[in-house]
Design an enzyme around this catalytic site. Structure first.
Site, PDB file in Angstrom:
ATOM      1  N   GLY A 133      -8.109  -0.043   1.021  1.00 53.97           N
ATOM      2  CA  GLY A 133      -6.838  -0.037   0.410  1.00 53.97           C
ATOM      3  C   GLY A 133      -6.633   1.350   1.148  1.00 53.97           C
ATOM      4  O   GLY A 133      -6.413   2.405   2.004  1.00 53.97           O
ATOM      5  N   CYS A 134      -5.155   1.491   1.244  1.00 56.15           N
ATOM      6  CA  CYS A 134      -4.280   1.405   2.180  1.00 56.15           C
ATOM      7  C   CYS A 134      -3.513   3.359   1.281  1.00 56.15           C
ATOM      8  O   CYS A 134      -4.353   4.033   2.021  1.00 56.15           O
ATOM      9  CB  CYS A 134      -2.057   1.798   2.638  1.00 56.15           C
ATOM     10  SG  CYS A 134      -1.262   1.313   0.748  1.00 56.15           S
ATOM     11  N   PHE A 135      -3.532   3.112   0.026  1.00 55.30           N
ATOM     12  CA  PHE A 135      -3.667   4.585  -0.494  1.00 55.30           C
ATOM     13  C   PHE A 135      -5.361   4.957  -0.456  1.00 55.30           C
ATOM     14  O   PHE A 135      -4.932   6.727  -0.569  1.00 55.30           O
ATOM     15  CB  PHE A 135      -2.882   4.129  -1.719  1.00 55.30           C
ATOM     16  CG  PHE A 135      -1.735   4.731  -2.107  1.00 55.30           C
ATOM     17  CD1 PHE A 135      -1.147   5.268  -1.726  1.00 55.30           C
ATOM     18  CD2 PHE A 135      -1.099   3.123  -2.869  1.00 55.30           C
ATOM     19  CE1 PHE A 135       0.907   5.400  -2.337  1.00 55.30           C
ATOM     20  CE2 PHE A 135      -0.163   3.480  -2.958  1.00 55.30           C
ATOM     21  CZ  PHE A 135       0.881   3.547  -2.912  1.00 55.30           C
ATOM     22  N   ALA A 136      -6.501   4.939  -0.905  1.00 54.99           N
ATOM     23  CA  ALA A 136      -7.624   4.890  -0.258  1.00 54.99           C
ATOM     24  C   ALA A 136      -7.969   5.642   0.296  1.00 54.99           C
ATOM     25  O   ALA A 136      -8.411   6.684   0.894  1.00 54.99           O
ATOM     26  CB  ALA A 136      -8.774   3.875  -1.206  1.00 54.99           C
ATOM     27  N   ALA A 181      -5.816   7.718   2.899  1.00 57.61           N
ATOM     28  CA  ALA A 181      -5.337   8.166   3.006  1.00 57.61           C
ATOM     29  C   ALA A 181      -5.817   9.630   1.794  1.00 57.61           C
ATOM     30  O   ALA A 181      -6.541  10.963   1.842  1.00 57.61           O
ATOM     31  CB  ALA A 181      -3.827   7.891   2.578  1.00 57.61           C
TER      32      ALA A 181
END
Lengths: 343, 343, 343, 343
Positions: free
Chosen positions: B151-154, B156
């Site tokens: 995932g994108c948050f993951a 970063a």
């Protein structure tokens, strides 16, 4: 009723413009004068095009203190500590002063070289200024003739954490706070260059922002001791107005969610500008108003508090007027009743 | 050299469009087909106007797996777990699959009802998918035929914290992460309504975002135990692209700043997409590229790590292609060499 | 003094919210009720988070016309023409009605099928509505009990061109007008999807926007004949509030610049909301206020007029209240004195 | 194959950075050197953080012309006319020069004092520079060794109007063109101050922008006479990249819509960077690419043409490289194949 005569030092910046805008519709105040070194003798609306047709006031070079009851200092950081001693010498205690800079916010002069990189020029006055965060320090402001208006990050963060401090919560608070570009003032700099600020995020001064000690000071005074340590990372955000502060801290052992929420309900009962909201706040619900929206949630032993303000209103000029209202014994919302804009 | 034949399930969304854009200039790949239930039979450029004149491809309703070597699954969450078992049954192990959804990121099926509010439909496959965060899991991806793209948050957050996990740092990490609106996908919703998203900040799912367990899982596998607990508050930001993650955690007793910085230098040596930067990163230095810029600072017993990515590139489609490159044994930067746009 | 009792049909949209926000501080008005089909029985602040703490009003399903002196219709286009005949039948001429939709702006019913793609349902009422562009039609509004509030593009464009029409200028006017996203209303659509609206410009309905005939109608009535033809290209801009209209037309042979400028000075003398500005206007000088800033320049036989308004205030709800003030014989600025926000 | 050796004068600005970014992935070019007076001796990525890790180049103070085949001049307006005569004196005709400033765009030296407020310093060279708008002037550029790269407004406007000029359309063209803030360059100024540029629109130089004469010059050369007069109003828009130009002109008597559309199809056949689009274009479909999207519609005797470009790519650095490709006899799209970003 005779109106209070008000002057502004530094009326051509963003906080100066916001003071003028708000004071023009304050029913108990007459805006008598505003200074500008850039626009002396020129109409206020040259600096603030929104005010065209709303006031015929022109900027002056200097204020005539003898004709004023209150002055707002909206110049640069460092100006106030240079000028206030002479102003007080000239006017005596008659003139009320509300300083929007950081010059008189800290009680301990030893903190100035650390956080502001210079020695304080008028340390004997530091204890005479009340810290103007109304919701957390109303009694002191009521009696004050000199008020140090809080910083924008400090306002958002202290309002988020004040109830926890009062309630005895201790520990390191992680805060990430995002600010709009108007917080950097009216002069163009690389930080506010549109092509690179637009659509961007950029942290700055992690752990070292100068608003940290004023928050720790008010939290300490609320707690009675140094319970909460502020670990703050500010971010430059791609919008013009607003401070959005996200705070996290450990829940004390054995505490319930209700106990935390009760602290907030109790701390802000009677403080109409602080709104406790049931879901995370939005900048566009507070921008344009003097509100601070505060949200609290608890999960798995962690407390999250999020606050949102308009940096130029509750974070600067609106709060300065709120301080004036409190000092004068008026309803603290006089002249500040406007709702925020949405959208 | 014969090019690898690639298909995309769900090509009309933002991550689908970004996959197409990037694959069109990948020298070792032929984009053979992309599906869309909204635009079947219609040119790709109707969904992605930037691609007009760049490709004559039209969307199909279905992929013909027999003609493909690799497929990217860019449909909605829940689709992949429904479809992958049948695809594998049809194609056998020959077909490589890279899933951009959250369906196969967690090894522990018990976590799905908790974080995704539904039971997993193909739990037997969970252990067969490699977690596709290349810089932290390259050896496993090299051997994999099935990859779950993070995932994108993951992405970063895990890139910000991976070196600390490897180094043995323990504790609760406070993370505030701000996302651009493209992360919400191509369908209009109240969360992405321009009048209220514009100039706004709004946190959501504090402490409960579904990317939390995948970060904790990779950090645990790097540390060998559950050392780091993620306390994440996501924010919807007023920009289209980017994830900006600010992480704070206690410095282990006795550690020096150098010891922390060495962890990062060591972890990312040889990983050209992660750039260790000497001041807080900017979204506009990474947007449009597959880079993740990471900044680390230490002060007063606290570590702050800040990371920035383009959510659609390193946070989704670029990383998916990077995974393909690693799976194929190619230089992992093939087709991903573009620099970000600035400004 | 007894306050005027006001009701709003359609209070949960953006123009409804803005009406509520403004009416709450209008000294001569009591906001008695507002309807919403989405939020019936729920507090107004659920739809408009800026109003939390500012009003305890809840939405109702219907208005009780017997208890109201004035109603604002802020529902969708087409609703007013369906409902007004019945309202008038029920209330007689006692109830004042200000309609913010396009339903009663055009005198000629034949124009509705052309510009609004449907036959008018109450053509007998068209001539009874005054066109509510105060600065150009004040005498008619003063006598009216029914007012059709102008469209946002129409307001900006007609205020830019009205003085030319009065002065006898003829020809085709090229207008490019850029609108903020709040003009599209509170329901998410592809046009207001943040990822694609952000940082974008996209024209729509070139030469065919439905505000064209109402501008031509008011210009014709000012000129006494069809002198000016409107050639309008609207653009969706990447901001939430504002209309920025750039108009170009040939200078009549033999005319001086002064002659043109005199037309504006003369037309707007006594109209405090229209400010003639000496350089091109800015949205941020008018947003949040009921002002329209107008700039005129002449060169090489061409006239350029540029106007700027807040689409939700002067372009909708503020102007609706201005119309109320005029109808009631009050100072037309009552409740609308707020200056715009800047920045 | 030996690569062409390229140097850049003024590599630290936005167009310089974009040249570097694009040239780094140009297969036929070696970027040998770039100058900067601000960052001499320092890595390119200090000025352009997107390029960190993409190049080890450092800025120099001067170019060594003897070692270069081509130079791009990306310094300020006025620099090129001061320096080019000496460069040519030193290098003879061997060195190709592509100037991105306005210094050599106009053939008629008498226009410089009028539009650029200064006399030209090297008028003898004006006729030797080809005007580098490839799609409208390809044959001349093919033979040129000196190219004047068009302005950003000029590119968008001339591409919108060129086919009409070729086709014999005459009259005054009303143009409103909105520009992103990167067009103002890398140095902060009041025009690019984020707090006031954000969410704002502000026209400037109505009818007097210096790109007007270069558009009229190319249109005249296409038409064979002065048929089209440009009446241009530029606007500063609240985005970083893009030019959006809306043009209106009278349809010649008796012309059909098809006749107009055929002019465009014919003019841009074989010009892959110009895309004729069936609905009004969007900046986010061209930004990041060298495309110019052009839309044409006709109604009621009026033609509307709308064009969209990325001001830093097709409006500056991308077009400069396109000019290089044409001069060298290469495929004009070499190194410029990237699609725009969307969203």
């Amino acid at each position: 009723m005779k109106k209070l005569r008000v002057g502004i030092e530094g009326g051509a910046g963003f906080t100066g413009g916001e003071l003028i805008r708000l004071l023009l519709s304050h029913p108990k105040v007459e805006l008598a004068a505003a200074t500008s070194s850039t626009f002396p003798g020129q109409p206020v609306f040259l600096a603030h095009p929104n005010l065209r047709g709303r006031t015929s006031l022109s900027f002056t070079r200097k204020l005539d203190y003898a004709k004023l009851d209150v002055i707002f200092l909206a110049g640069g950081h460092g100006d106030a500590m240079s000028n206030v001693p002479a102003i007080i010498a000239e006017t005596g205690p008659r003139l009320r002063i509300i300083d929007l800079s950081g010059d008189f916010r800290l009680k301990d002069e030893a903190l100035y070289p650390v956080w502001y990189t210079r020695k304080h020029k008028a340390p004997e006055l530091l204890k005479k200024f009340a810290y103007g965060l109304v919701e957390l320090n109303r009694p002191e402001i009521r009696k004050a003739r000199l008020v140090a208006n809080p910083g924008c990050f400090a306002t958002a963060t202290a309002l988020a954490l004040g109830p926890l401090a009062k309630g005895g919560v201790a520990g390191v608070v992680s805060v990430t706070a995002i600010t709009g570009s108007s917080g950097s003032g009216i002069s163009p700099t690389p930080i506010t260059h549109h092509p690179t600020r637009h659509s961007n995020m950029k942290a700055y001064k992690p752990f070292t922002h100068q608003h940290i000690p004023e928050v720790e000071q008010i939290l300490e005074s609320l707690a009675g001791r140094k319970n909460l340590k502020l670990s703050l990372v500010p971010i430059s955000g791609p919008f013009a107005r607003g401070i959005y502060a996200v705070c996290q801290v450990d829940l004390p052992k054995g505490w319930s969610t209700e106990r935390v929420k009760d602290l907030y309900a109790s701390a802000y009962k009677g403080s109409s500008f602080v709104r406790l909201v049931p879901e995370p706040p939005s900048l566009n619900a507070v921008n344009g108003s003097n509100h601070c929206d505060v949200y609290v949630t608890v999960q798995d032993g962690r407390i999250c508090v999020i606050s949102a303000i308009d940096n130029l209103v509750k974070g600067a000029s609106g709060q300065a007027i709120q301080n004036l209202n409190v000092m004068m014994g008026w309803d603290e919302a006089v002249g500040l009743e406007m709702a925020g804009h949405y959208p």
